[in-house]
Design a protein around this motif. Structure first.
Motif, PDB file in Angstrom:
ATOM      1  N   LEU A 216       0.806  -1.215   0.000  1.00 27.77           N
ATOM      2  CA  LEU A 216       0.000   0.000   0.000  1.00 27.77           C
ATOM      3  C   LEU A 216       0.844   1.272   0.000  1.00 27.77           C
ATOM      4  CD1 LEU A 216      -2.781  -1.060   2.514  1.00 27.77           C
ATOM      5  CD2 LEU A 216      -2.893  -1.006   0.026  1.00 27.77           C
ATOM      6  N   HIS A 217       2.126   1.165   0.379  1.00 24.14           N
ATOM      7  CA  HIS A 217       2.953   2.365   0.381  1.00 24.14           C
ATOM      8  C   HIS A 217       3.136   2.929  -1.025  1.00 24.14           C
ATOM      9  CE1 HIS A 217       5.830  -0.786  -0.741  1.00 24.14           C
ATOM     10  NE2 HIS A 217       6.568   0.171  -1.275  1.00 24.14           N
ATOM     11  N   VAL A 218       2.973   2.072  -2.049  1.00 19.62           N
ATOM     12  CA  VAL A 218       3.110   2.555  -3.430  1.00 19.62           C
ATOM     13  C   VAL A 218       1.962   3.492  -3.780  1.00 19.62           C
ATOM     14  CG1 VAL A 218       3.284   1.836  -5.843  1.00 19.62           C
ATOM     15  CG2 VAL A 218       4.305   0.434  -4.043  1.00 19.62           C
ATOM     16  N   ILE A 219       0.762   3.197  -3.294  1.00 15.23           N
ATOM     17  CA  ILE A 219      -0.391   4.046  -3.618  1.00 15.23           C
ATOM     18  C   ILE A 219      -0.206   5.447  -3.055  1.00 15.23           C
ATOM     19  CG2 ILE A 219      -2.879   4.288  -3.297  1.00 15.23           C
ATOM     20  CD1 ILE A 219      -3.141   1.316  -3.269  1.00 15.23           C
ATOM     21  N   THR A 220       0.430   5.556  -1.913  1.00 14.06           N
ATOM     22  CA  THR A 220       0.609   6.879  -1.300  1.00 14.06           C
ATOM     23  C   THR A 220       1.573   7.759  -2.077  1.00 14.06           C
ATOM     24  OG1 THR A 220       2.402   6.046   0.103  1.00 14.06           O
ATOM     25  CG2 THR A 220       0.158   5.882   0.955  1.00 14.06           C
ATOM     26  N   GLN A 221       2.314   7.196  -3.049  1.00 12.97           N
ATOM     27  CA  GLN A 221       3.261   7.984  -3.823  1.00 12.97           C
ATOM     28  C   GLN A 221       2.618   8.698  -5.010  1.00 12.97           C
ATOM     29  OE1 GLN A 221       6.586   5.503  -4.928  1.00 12.97           O
ATOM     30  NE2 GLN A 221       6.911   4.764  -2.836  1.00 12.97           N
ATOM     31  N   PHE A 222       1.341   8.437  -5.279  1.00 10.05           N
ATOM     32  CA  PHE A 222       0.658   9.091  -6.396  1.00 10.05           C
ATOM     33  C   PHE A 222       0.166  10.459  -5.929  1.00 10.05           C
ATOM     34  CE2 PHE A 222       0.703   4.704  -7.609  1.00 10.05           C
ATOM     35  CZ  PHE A 222       0.790   4.718  -8.998  1.00 10.05           C
ATOM     36  N   THR A 223       1.078  11.386  -5.889  1.00 10.46           N
ATOM     37  CA  THR A 223       0.784  12.709  -5.322  1.00 10.46           C
ATOM     38  C   THR A 223      -0.090  13.566  -6.226  1.00 10.46           C
ATOM     39  OG1 THR A 223       2.876  13.510  -6.254  1.00 10.46           O
ATOM     40  CG2 THR A 223       2.891  12.716  -3.966  1.00 10.46           C
ATOM     41  N   ALA A 224      -0.191  13.227  -7.509  1.00 10.41           N
ATOM     42  CA  ALA A 224      -1.029  14.007  -8.429  1.00 10.41           C
ATOM     43  C   ALA A 224      -2.435  13.440  -8.557  1.00 10.41           C
ATOM     44  CB  ALA A 224      -0.376  14.074  -9.813  1.00 10.41           C
ATOM     45  N   LEU A 225      -2.721  12.350  -7.853  1.00 11.04           N
ATOM     46  CA  LEU A 225      -4.006  11.669  -7.993  1.00 11.04           C
ATOM     47  C   LEU A 225      -5.140  12.513  -7.429  1.00 11.04           C
ATOM     48  CD1 LEU A 225      -4.652   8.872  -9.179  1.00 11.04           C
ATOM     49  CD2 LEU A 225      -4.783   8.010  -6.847  1.00 11.04           C
ATOM     50  N   GLN A 226      -6.186  12.677  -8.234  1.00 15.18           N
ATOM     51  CA  GLN A 226      -7.365  13.433  -7.815  1.00 15.18           C
ATOM     52  C   GLN A 226      -8.627  12.580  -7.768  1.00 15.18           C
ATOM     53  OE1 GLN A 226      -7.804  16.907 -10.274  1.00 15.18           O
ATOM     54  NE2 GLN A 226      -5.747  17.654  -9.833  1.00 15.18           N
ATOM     55  N   GLN A 227      -8.631  11.470  -8.477  1.00 10.23           N
ATOM     56  CA  GLN A 227      -9.806  10.587  -8.505  1.00 10.23           C
ATOM     57  C   GLN A 227      -9.352   9.154  -8.283  1.00 10.23           C
ATOM     58  OE1 GLN A 227     -11.777   9.972 -12.300  1.00 10.23           O
ATOM     59  NE2 GLN A 227     -13.768   9.793 -11.311  1.00 10.23           N
ATOM     60  N   LEU A 228      -9.985   8.476  -7.330  1.00 10.39           N
ATOM     61  CA  LEU A 228      -9.660   7.086  -7.015  1.00 10.39           C
ATOM     62  C   LEU A 228     -10.954   6.282  -6.915  1.00 10.39           C
ATOM     63  CD1 LEU A 228      -7.600   4.899  -6.219  1.00 10.39           C
ATOM     64  CD2 LEU A 228      -7.853   5.634  -3.851  1.00 10.39           C
ATOM     65  N   VAL A 229     -11.011   5.191  -7.686  1.00 10.27           N
ATOM     66  CA  VAL A 229     -12.179   4.302  -7.703  1.00 10.27           C
ATOM     67  C   VAL A 229     -11.695   2.884  -7.416  1.00 10.27           C
ATOM     68  CG1 VAL A 229     -14.080   3.371  -9.070  1.00 10.27           C
ATOM     69  CG2 VAL A 229     -13.382   5.762  -9.370  1.00 10.27           C
ATOM     70  N   ILE A 230     -12.265   2.245  -6.393  1.00  5.84           N
ATOM     71  CA  ILE A 230     -11.927   0.869  -6.037  1.00  5.84           C
ATOM     72  C   ILE A 230     -13.232   0.104  -5.863  1.00  5.84           C
ATOM     73  CG2 ILE A 230     -10.743  -0.652  -4.432  1.00  5.84           C
ATOM     74  CD1 ILE A 230      -8.938   1.610  -3.643  1.00  5.84           C
ATOM     75  N   ARG A 231     -13.423  -0.920  -6.685  1.00  9.87           N
ATOM     76  CA  ARG A 231     -14.627  -1.750  -6.606  1.00  9.87           C
ATOM     77  C   ARG A 231     -14.197  -3.204  -6.436  1.00  9.87           C
ATOM     78  NH1 ARG A 231     -16.329   2.099 -10.643  1.00  9.87           N
ATOM     79  NH2 ARG A 231     -18.100   3.321  -9.866  1.00  9.87           N
ATOM     80  N   SER A 232     -14.537  -3.767  -5.277  1.00 11.42           N
ATOM     81  CA  SER A 232     -14.163  -5.145  -4.953  1.00 11.42           C
ATOM     82  C   SER A 232     -15.413  -5.946  -4.602  1.00 11.42           C
ATOM     83  CB  SER A 232     -13.175  -5.153  -3.772  1.00 11.42           C
ATOM     84  OG  SER A 232     -12.873  -6.477  -3.383  1.00 11.42           O
ATOM     85  N   PRO A 233     -16.017  -6.642  -5.583  1.00  8.51           N
ATOM     86  CA  PRO A 233     -17.227  -7.429  -5.294  1.00  8.51           C
ATOM     87  C   PRO A 233     -16.930  -8.828  -4.775  1.00  8.51           C
ATOM     88  CG  PRO A 233     -16.771  -7.481  -7.645  1.00  8.51           C
ATOM     89  CD  PRO A 233     -15.682  -6.648  -7.014  1.00  8.51           C
ATOM     90  N   HIS A 234     -15.678  -9.134  -4.506  1.00  6.20           N
ATOM     91  CA  HIS A 234     -15.296 -10.482  -4.088  1.00  6.20           C
ATOM     92  C   HIS A 234     -15.149 -10.552  -2.568  1.00  6.20           C
ATOM     93  CE1 HIS A 234     -14.553 -11.360  -8.339  1.00  6.20           C
ATOM     94  NE2 HIS A 234     -13.876 -10.224  -8.392  1.00  6.20           N
TER      95      HIS A 234
END
Length: 479
Positions: A216-234
């Motif tokens: 998860l530390h990799v996700i925190t490096q996306f400093t320009a990210l403005q929109q995040l969508v996570i869909r986990s139906p499992h």
């Protein structure tokens, strides 16, 4: 009378398979020539139309079209305008007409889904094919990558593809990843995506299992990210480290979380309070997809946590307990609210909602018929959607429930109204509402209609109408 022609023997047909194949290939070649000729005719027709338009705008008399004096070709802006109305497959076909169309219409392709052999696993000539694709479509903004579960995920191939995107796709700002299930796949993909962190502003994970916490530390490096969508139906658990990592993306403006299982219980629910650090959020969508009996295993535990999201404009909460409705009054920018609770709203909660005068659109998925009049003070509403709470057994007093709608006559600013549930709406009541809701443009009724469509004609400004009968058999809804 001539004799009828005898059918061809089966043996003869079997011997002439090669001749039939040659004839089929020849027919296919002729068809391709015909399609190319039609494309040339279309190009000539557009050229003539553009020539006539230019002459007419200049105020001169149109000259006859002569073969030795071809008109000027339509400008690049016109071709790109035409391409913006075409489907991707039609754009690809139109690019085969001529060289100008090939160059100009390639700019219309903004999104592409890459096949797995160009990024997931190594094949011969992979890099050449990828370069050729990016050379044709130089203005790609959105890339969709779908992982094939029956193929290996080569970290070297994924890393090379991501480096190629960074070097040759300066316009790329959105990426969608689909069907990532295995922890090893998460490690290979997330580590390879680090080179794109400065340019990606939108990231979407669809149909996935939640990544292992150590990645998860990799996700925190996306400093320009403005929109995040996570869909986990499992059946993959949403855990506290996931929420903590998302909470570090303080620059986020839009967040959508759909999950089926969580690392919590009814006695010790998983708290969504880590999301309170996202003070720049303008849109938040939280949707629980699991069993209704376990919906209380995740919730907003503190009213102050939600009150800190003061930039929220759109809020959607589905099947996630929301006990702190009083904090909504502090969200002065909130305009659209979609609230679907696992249990019906209480009278106190409805009164709290009525005090949110900043709302312009309200959708309630579980309201009791007796609490409908408590929404009467919300005169500022433009859009209202109500779904009546239906008990597990028995039926509602439909006539009494429908009569409660008359208490909403004061909502004179309504532009659209939707009602779903076991309540009786007569033509007389529709007439009363039509006289009060003069600006209503959309009406959607799924209820008991004893008079059919009578009374609907009194809504003079109606532009959209949808009416369905409602039937409750004690176990399920039948529409």
């Amino acid at each position: 009378m001539g004799a009828s022609q005898a059918p061809l023997p089966l043996a003869l047909i079997g011997n002439d398979v090669s001749q039939l194949a040659i004839l089929s290939l020849e027919a296919l070649r002729l068809l391709l020539h015909a399609l190319s000729y039609c494309g040339s005719l279309i190009s000539q027709l557009l050229n003539q139309m553009w020539f006539g338009f230019v002459q007419q705008q200049a105020g001169r008399k149109c000259r006859s079209y002569r073969a030795h004096e071809p008109p000027r070709a339509p400008p690049r802006q016109l071709l790109q305008m035409i391409g913006s109305y075409l489907e991707p497959a039609d754009v690809a076909a139109a690019r085969l007409v001529c060289k100008d169309w090939n160059v100009n219409l390639s700019a219309q392709v903004k999104a592409v889904q890459l096949p797995a052999h160009l990024w997931q696993y190594t094949v011969s000539g992979q890099l050449v094919l990828l370069y050729r694709l990016l050379d044709v479509f130089r203005h790609l903004q959105d890339v969709r990558l779908m992982l094939l579960s029956n193929k290996p995920c080569d970290s070297w191939s994924v890393s090379r593809a991501m480096d190629t995107f960074r070097a040759h796709m300066p316009t790329l700002h959105k990426m969608e990843l689909v069907s990532i299930m295995q922890p090893a796949h998460w490690r290979a993909i997330l580590c390879s995506m680090q080179c794109l962190s400065p340019q990606l502003t939108s990231l979407s994970f669809e149909n996935i299992c939640w990544p292992p916490p150590e990645t998860l530390h990799v996700i925190t490096q996306f400093t320009a990210l403005q929109q995040l969508v996570i869909r986990s139906p499992h059946f993959s658990r949403l855990e506290e480290p996931h929420l903590a990592a998302i909470g570090q993306l303080t620059q986020l403006q839009e967040l959508s979380l759909h999950f089926r299982t969580v690392d919590g219980s009814i006695s010790a629910p998983l708290s969504l309070n880590p999301l309170s650090t996202l003070v720049r959020l303008t849109q938040l969508d939280v949707n629980y997809l699991g069993l209704l009996d376990l919906a209380s295993a995740v919730q907003f535990c503190s009213p102050k946590a939600l009150a800190s999201l003061r930039s929220l404009v759109n809020l959607s909460v589905s099947l996630v307990p929301f006990p702190c409705l009083s904090s909504l009054q502090q969200l002065q920018e909130l305009i659209n609210l979609n609230l679907n609770q696992p249990q019906p709203l209480t009278a106190t909660q409805c009164s709290t909602l009525a005090a949110c005068q900043q709302l312009r659109s309200l959708s309630l998925g579980s309201i009791q018929w007796a609490d409908i009049p408590k929404l009467a003070p919300m005169c500022q509403l433009h859009h209202l959607s109500l779904q009546l709470w239906q008990p597990a057994r028995g039926s509602l007093p439909s006539a009494t429930a429908g009569q409660q709608l008359l208490q909403l006559r004061g909502l004179a600013n309504l532009r659209s109204f939707k009602l779903k549930g076991q309540c009786e709406v007569t033509a007389e009541w529709l007439g009363v509402l039509a006289s009060s809701w003069s600006g209503l443009a959309a009406l959607d009724l799924c209820c008991v209609l004893p008079n059919g469509t009578q009374g609907v004609e009194q809504f003079a400004g109606l532009r959209s109408l949808k009416m369905q009968p409602y039937k409750w058999d004690g176990k399920c809804l039948v529409v």
